[in-house]
Enzyme design. Structure first.
Site, PDB file in Angstrom:
ATOM      1  N   HIS A   1      -8.277  -4.895  -0.131  1.00 35.07           N
ATOM      2  CA  HIS A   1      -6.943  -4.290  -0.041  1.00 35.07           C
ATOM      3  C   HIS A   1      -6.115  -4.950   1.059  1.00 35.07           C
ATOM      4  O   HIS A   1      -4.928  -5.249   0.886  1.00 35.07           O
ATOM      5  CB  HIS A   1      -7.134  -2.805   0.240  1.00 35.07           C
ATOM      6  CG  HIS A   1      -5.893  -1.981   0.260  1.00 35.07           C
ATOM      7  ND1 HIS A   1      -5.095  -1.788  -0.848  1.00 35.07           N
ATOM      8  CD2 HIS A   1      -5.302  -1.282   1.262  1.00 35.07           C
ATOM      9  CE1 HIS A   1      -4.078  -0.997  -0.522  1.00 35.07           C
ATOM     10  NE2 HIS A   1      -4.172  -0.687   0.744  1.00 35.07           N
TER      11      HIS A   1
ATOM     12  N   ASP B   1      -8.983  -5.723  -4.422  1.00 37.27           N
ATOM     13  CA  ASP B   1      -8.570  -4.458  -3.822  1.00 37.27           C
ATOM     14  C   ASP B   1      -9.474  -3.316  -4.297  1.00 37.27           C
ATOM     15  O   ASP B   1      -9.576  -3.064  -5.497  1.00 37.27           O
ATOM     16  CB  ASP B   1      -7.115  -4.180  -4.229  1.00 37.27           C
ATOM     17  CG  ASP B   1      -6.475  -3.060  -3.436  1.00 37.27           C
ATOM     18  OD1 ASP B   1      -7.193  -2.195  -2.918  1.00 37.27           O
ATOM     19  OD2 ASP B   1      -5.236  -3.051  -3.353  1.00 37.27           O
TER      20      ASP B   1
ATOM     21  N   SER C   1       0.847  -1.192   0.000  1.00 42.44           N
ATOM     22  CA  SER C   1       0.000   0.000   0.000  1.00 42.44           C
ATOM     23  C   SER C   1       0.889   1.250   0.000  1.00 42.44           C
ATOM     24  O   SER C   1       1.702   1.408  -0.913  1.00 42.44           O
ATOM     25  CB  SER C   1      -0.955  -0.052   1.197  1.00 42.44           C
ATOM     26  OG  SER C   1      -1.977   0.897   1.041  1.00 42.44           O
TER      27      SER C   1
END
Lengths: 398, 398
Positions: free
Chosen positions: B378, B343, B179
């Protein structure tokens, strides 16, 4: 860097959360009317006195009173589905592209009727008539605020039913709605199977799934954080405008898509010469656009109405309790499902694709069209509904 | 209706935004250290005195000092990537499943190092050391608040570079992050191509696209609405806890997926006997869970740090200015891309799939693995990274 003003020059979408695509206006001017009920008892047992709901219609009711199509509106929408009130109105109603003479919802054949829901988001919009927390409680002479009873999608349907009863309408050629309107359309099918001949559900589903329940909670969150909200007791005082604006920004962005953001803004800055990396106060173009679009919307909206709409959507399970399949089993009419391929609020793979299978398992005739594949996300079901026009025409003629 | 307590019994994910999947802890206890810089000048020209950043490491630095893997952390994370500080810690660091003897980031071979970023979200977490708006400005003796300079992903990288310089590390076997960590990993590749031998980017991308810029704005919005925020000047007074909690709820939900929500909560109620349709105050289980998870996180977080992290992510364009392709052209190392199929923050079709093509157009060797296809969205890139373990092992051995 391109400035926001330049990027937005001619952007037809800037005016509100949902705007109809350019299309011919419904022929003839539309008149807004008001339906009144002295008292309404909610599904939850609450009493609302002096219910007032705006409504409008397009086309003519036939003698048999069986050419009626009811159009139910989305979260931030209202009964203005087609036409203009005055020739100089900047835009027609939101589904004008499919409502009118010769269009899929053909006003030469059908009497199309649409009403404002209870707790409509925009009680300050002069064209909207609704009853909700911002309305005066006749028993106290003061606005209800959070003492207004919880209302559900079924309550919206019940008030619409009362409106149709007042017109002596006993049969619906179809009920059609987008997003929250699709919840109402499916609920109509489940609760009045003898009356509803066709259901058209656009960009929605038969329940609020838990992920959507969570998102709805978050849409509402900025309102409750705003110090002016005061537990909903803000009428006549400073209103929770900042929180309401942030809530509407969430709705606005969630209802769109990265394809739209890429094409409209890129990484452009809000103001020429004001690099967003240079100051915590400098913004990107999309941020300034969200602020502006939501502030315009907030000016005619009410924060408590937003909270009540969130609750109405969260509690939705078609057919009123039990399981999803039990609710769906009550539907008898054929159903047309119209998802938007890029919908991030009701993603087709979570909402309408499994719904199609569940309906078919109940023996219900389902038509499913993948016609809407543009780049606005959820909003495509409103702005680009005309792409499903052929499917709608065929379904109405069946 | 099932109560929240029942639904959450044994739910390992309840403790925070991101928790590692159950796995063997890194062998041996981890020691947190602090790196200090008397002064750091940001990319934007601001000066920060007395920079202090926490860091930890796993494995041993070899004599050539060329067996180093730098792990860069995500938005709500910190340097605790593996192992435990004390045997009785309830859980090891977030990527413990891939860091340890014989694991993909093999501590028998590699010296793995991870540091807290500037403006880390959680300055109140006793294991975190960071410098940001909550830190005392030595010139005034008071917390910086919003007078802290804007910092960028490049600034995070620059401070990490200074830390590595202090250890006389001149070469990185790899930089790997998830991320926001992937932004740092790619930025390392673009700004220190002579030093970085491999880049592993997990659930991220090479820029903040405009849709993400908008979402980041909305993540932050409840903080600015909170009356206690006071333009960032709240230290020593009531803090904007409600706004920070709502902001963290947004991050939490956005980082997950409807598959997780369906499997974990369904439409269950928060409390037995308290039908959410009966009162505006009654909740669904997922709402109560979001409140609780985010409140726990807010207790160790700082609202201004949240705003600065949002800005750092929004302004990210790999390689520092110009175009995306110009930035990517600076990368020389091979790149491993690890998306999570579901995600919703960095959807693979918007982020890593086009990134793969762009990198290849620059002549960069790209490995892309679709190994992560679980149901957390995610978050899978953190919690289920072990699914990409084979791909990571092979890439590290190349």
């Amino acid at each position: 860097m391109r400035s926001l003003a330049k990027r937005l020059g001619g952007l037809a979408l800037a005016a509100g959360l949902f705007c109809a695509a350019p299309a011919l206006a419904f022929e003839g001017l539309v008149e807004k009317k008001v339906f009144e009920m002295p008292s309404y008892t909610t599904v939850g047992g609450g009493t609302i006195k002096n219910v007032r709901i705006g409504w409008e219609s397009y086309g003519k009711l036939n003698d048999a009173r069986d050419n009626v199509i009811l159009v139910t509106h989305f979260f931030s929408g209202n009964s203005h589905a087609a036409g203009k009130y005055k020739m100089e109105d900047p835009a027609p109603g939101y589904w004008d592209s499919i409502i009118g003479p010769g269009k899929p919802l053909d006003t030469d054949k059908f009497f199309i009727i649409s009403s404002d829901t209870l707790v409509n988001l925009s009680p300050k919009d002069p064209t909207v008539t609704t009853t909700g927390p911002a309305s005066v409680n006749p028993d106290t002479g003061k606005p209800y605020g959070m003492s207004f009873p919880v209302v559900t999608i079924r309550d919206f349907v019940n008030v619409q039913k009362a409106l149709l009863d007042s017109l002596n309408v006993k049969s619906l050629h179809a009920v059609m709605g987008g997003s929250m309107g699709s919840l109402q359309a499916l609920e109509w099918g489940a609760t009045h199977p003898e009356m509803v001949k066709r259901v058209v559900a656009v960009i929605g589903g038969a329940e609020a799934d838990p992920f959507l329940i969570g998102w709805l909670n978050l849409w509402a969150a900025p309102i409750r954080v705003d110090p002016n909200w005061q537990g909903g007791d803000y009428y006549g005082k400073a209103e929770p405008k900042a929180g309401l604006t942030e809530a509407l920004k969430l709705v606005t962005l969630h209802a769109r898509h990265w394809k739209w953001a890429d094409a409209t803004f890129g990484r452009g800055w809000a103001e020429e010469g004001k690099d967003p990396a240079a100051s915590m106060n400098n913004q990107y173009a999309i941020e300034a656009w969200l602020d502006k679009a939501a502030a315009a919307r907030a000016a005619v909206s009410d924060a408590n109405h937003f909270l009540y709409l969130v609750k109405a959507n969260q509690t939705f399970l078609v057919g009123g309790g039990g399981s999803l399949d039990e609710g769906l089993a009550k539907i008898k009419a054929p159903v047309l499902l119209i998802p938007s391929a890029d919908d991030l609020v009701f993603p087709p793979e979570r909402a309408m694709r499994p719904l199609k299978e569940r309906l078919e398992k109940q023996g219900i005739a389902v038509t499913y069209t993948d016609a809407i594949t543009t780049s606005l996300g959820h909003l495509d079901g409103i702005a680009n509904i005309a792409k499903a026009g052929d499917a709608i025409s065929a379904f109405m003629a069946k």
